[in-house]
Enzyme design. Structure first.
Site, PDB file in Angstrom:
ATOM      1  N   SER A 215       2.990  -4.410  -5.019  1.00  7.66           N
ATOM      2  CA  SER A 215       1.894  -4.851  -5.881  1.00  7.66           C
ATOM      3  C   SER A 215       1.646  -3.808  -6.964  1.00  7.66           C
ATOM      4  O   SER A 215       1.476  -2.626  -6.662  1.00  7.66           O
ATOM      5  CB  SER A 215       0.635  -5.032  -5.021  1.00  7.66           C
ATOM      6  OG  SER A 215      -0.460  -5.353  -5.831  1.00  7.66           O
TER       7      SER A 215
ATOM      8  N   GLN B 254       0.812  -1.226   0.000  1.00 11.97           N
ATOM      9  CA  GLN B 254       0.000   0.000   0.000  1.00 11.97           C
ATOM     10  C   GLN B 254       0.843   1.272   0.000  1.00 11.97           C
ATOM     11  O   GLN B 254       0.327   2.344  -0.279  1.00 11.97           O
ATOM     12  CB  GLN B 254      -0.953   0.009   1.203  1.00 11.97           C
ATOM     13  CG  GLN B 254      -2.054  -1.042   1.134  1.00 11.97           C
ATOM     14  CD  GLN B 254      -3.142  -0.712   0.104  1.00 11.97           C
ATOM     15  OE1 GLN B 254      -3.231   0.400  -0.414  1.00 11.97           O
ATOM     16  NE2 GLN B 254      -3.971  -1.684  -0.212  1.00 11.97           N
TER      17      GLN B 254
ATOM     18  N   CYS C 112     -18.233  -9.814   4.945  1.00 10.42           N
ATOM     19  CA  CYS C 112     -19.295 -10.783   5.087  1.00 10.42           C
ATOM     20  C   CYS C 112     -18.891 -12.068   4.389  1.00 10.42           C
ATOM     21  O   CYS C 112     -18.546 -12.059   3.218  1.00 10.42           O
ATOM     22  CB  CYS C 112     -20.542 -10.195   4.450  1.00 10.42           C
ATOM     23  SG  CYS C 112     -21.956 -11.229   4.568  1.00 10.42           S
TER      24      CYS C 112
HETATM   25  N1  PMP Z   1      -0.701  -6.613   1.219  1.00 15.01           N
HETATM   26  C1  PMP Z   1      -1.481  -5.534   1.332  1.00 15.01           C
HETATM   27  C2  PMP Z   1      -1.198  -4.549   2.417  1.00 15.01           C
HETATM   28  C3  PMP Z   1      -2.534  -5.337   0.455  1.00 15.01           C
HETATM   29  O1  PMP Z   1      -3.312  -4.262   0.579  1.00 15.01           O
HETATM   30  C4  PMP Z   1      -2.777  -6.296  -0.554  1.00 15.01           C
HETATM   31  C5  PMP Z   1      -3.948  -6.155  -1.490  1.00 15.01           C
HETATM   32  N2  PMP Z   1      -5.095  -5.707  -0.884  1.00 15.01           N
HETATM   33  C6  PMP Z   1      -1.929  -7.397  -0.637  1.00 15.01           C
HETATM   34  C7  PMP Z   1      -0.905  -7.528   0.261  1.00 15.01           C
HETATM   35  C8  PMP Z   1      -2.117  -8.423  -1.725  1.00 15.01           C
HETATM   36  O2  PMP Z   1      -1.709  -7.868  -2.928  1.00 15.01           O
HETATM   37  P1  PMP Z   1      -2.027  -8.554  -4.327  1.00 15.01           P
HETATM   38  O3  PMP Z   1      -3.421  -8.209  -4.648  1.00 15.01           O
HETATM   39  O4  PMP Z   1      -1.026  -7.941  -5.253  1.00 15.01           O
HETATM   40  O5  PMP Z   1      -1.796 -10.007  -4.165  1.00 15.01           O
END
Ligand code: PMP
Length: 406
Positions: free
Chosen positions: A206, A188, A333
């Site tokens: 990501s 993030q 949910c």
């Molecule tokens: N870590 C965090 C803090 C995330 O916000 C997310 C996705 N919500 C992920 C890991 C997983 O990432 P990805 O969708 O690339 O697998």
């Protein structure tokens, strides 16, 4: 509401995924068809694809302060977290390292929580460090958990539900003093705020959280890490054997372009998304919506909001706005049952407070008119729901139209 000029729905769920940057889309285009090739093929097309992959590796490395050879492409941060945690534990185990303790924070993404927990089956003990009311790691508690038996610490750079930036700078010297390793889930943070992974042992990134395509991400592994993770998959030499499988050239090219754009406009994006989030908050206040900010905004990612709307059933509000404003909820949910958010629960919110919570991320491509539309739409929906509640109190039933938190 300026329904005529604002394209609906207004998307404010950027913590779940961000829209694709036009630069990333353009960078991907030739690799699907015209220049399609396997980056490991020996011919000219293959060499061109390999060059595109290496260029993207440089862009991703530059964004996070790494060397290109420290970047391994994966399918996303979920995979990166799994490789780092399971792979480092495996490598240490095989090297005869006797340390058997892993520390994670209570608000990690499920891909860290579950990967770490699975190590318990292999004889590791996993300590979960609490967070304070401010949604940040409790440093004193962390210090107490850390020992010379700690092999690995995994703390996220910024949280995906409440947007809090974690105090990694305070954790790092403690971890180093005891010779433990540190993995940082930067999914993030990277692309949103300046990120420097050089002092960590590993970090997850990501693409789709930074306006790149879905299905691709990276794992940084420091050249200086005591243990390089062991692979989870077998069957190919790609990515130095750590992550075998054909490299998705188009996705990687798009990821690289997104990283390059993000690096060039970190400050500009931050100022823009912070102003939008402030405007949304002011817009709700001006329309007499009563809410609390769940965490202090000084430690939040710019653009991120976690709001508790007093007396409002957030899942119902989100359903009511589903076609006009894309928001996310504070409780998820599963199979008709409302599940508490482990993040909000760890911060200390009650079930009612969790149910009142909405999560918002204002992103690079949102504009003022969308924010004004959203403020009005949310205020109207809150008003209608409050009115309906008083005139016709609902009989509570399991929430339908469930969603999951990502
Ligand atoms: N870590 C965090 C803090 C995330 O916000 C997310 C996705 N919500 C992920 C890991 C997983 O990432 P990805 O969708 O690339 O697998």
């Amino acid at each position: 509401m300026s329904e005529n000029t604002t394209t609906l729905p207004v998307y404010l769920d950027g913590h779940a995924t961000s829209p694709l940057a036009p630069e990333a889309e353009a960078a991907m285009a030739p690799w699907w068809h015209r220049r399609a090739a396997n980056a490991h093929s020996p011919h000219r097309r293959g060499t061109e694809a390999a060059a595109a992959v290496e260029q993207a590796r440089v862009e991703v490395a530059n964004l996070v302060g790494a060397a290109p050879q420290e970047i391994v492409f994966t399918s996303g941060a979920t995979e990166s977290n799994n490789i780092a945690i399971l792979g480092i534990a495996d490598a240490a185990d095989r090297a005869g390292d006797g340390r058997r303790e892993v520390i994670i924070s209570a608000i990690e993404h499920k891909s860290v929580l579950s990967a770490a927990k699975s190590l318990e089956e292999r004889g590791f003990s996993v300590q979960v460090c609490p967070v304070g009311k401010d949604g940040r790691l409790d440093i004193l508690a962390f210090e107490r958990l850390l020992s010379d038996q700690t092999l690995l610490v995994s703390v996220m750079a910024a949280n995906n539900e409440v947007g809090t930036v974690q105090p990694i700078g305070a954790v790092l010297p403690m971890v180093r003093a005891l010779g433990a390793m540190i993995h940082v889930d930067a999914a993030q943070l990277a692309g949103k705020l300046a990120t420097d992974v050089a002092d960590y042992d590993s970090a997850s990134i990501s693409s789709h959280k930074m306006y790149g395509p879905m299905g691709v991400g990276a794992l940084f592994i420091s050249a200086a890490a005591q243990y390089r993770p062991r692979p989870l998959f077998h069957g190919g030499a790609q990515e130095a054997g750590l992550r075998p499988g054909t490299l998705p050239t188009p996705l990687i090219a798009g990821f690289g372009a997104a990283a390059k754009v993000a690096a060039s406009r970190l400050e500009q994006d931050s100022v823009h998304v912070r102003a939008l989030a402030d405007r949304l908050v002011a817009g709700l206040e001006a329309r007499q919506v009563r809410f609390r900010r769940n965490v202090p905004n000084e430690h939040q990612l710019p653009g991120s909001l976690s709001l508790g709307l007093f007396g409002v059933d957030a899942p119902s509000l989100i359903d009511a706005l589903a076609d006009t404003v894309c928001l996310s909820e504070g409780s998820a949910c599963t199979s008709g049952q409302i599940q508490a958010s482990h993040v909000l629960a760890a911060i200390g919110f009650s079930e009612v407070e969790m149910r009142e919570t909405i999560r918002i991320y204002c992103g690079r491509y949102n504009d003022v008119s969308q924010i004004d539309y959203a403020a009005t739409a949310i205020a109207d929906a809150v008003y209608r729901m409050t009115l309906a509640h008083w005139t016709n109190p609902p009989v509570r039933s399991a929430h339908e139209g469930c969603s999951h938190r990502f």
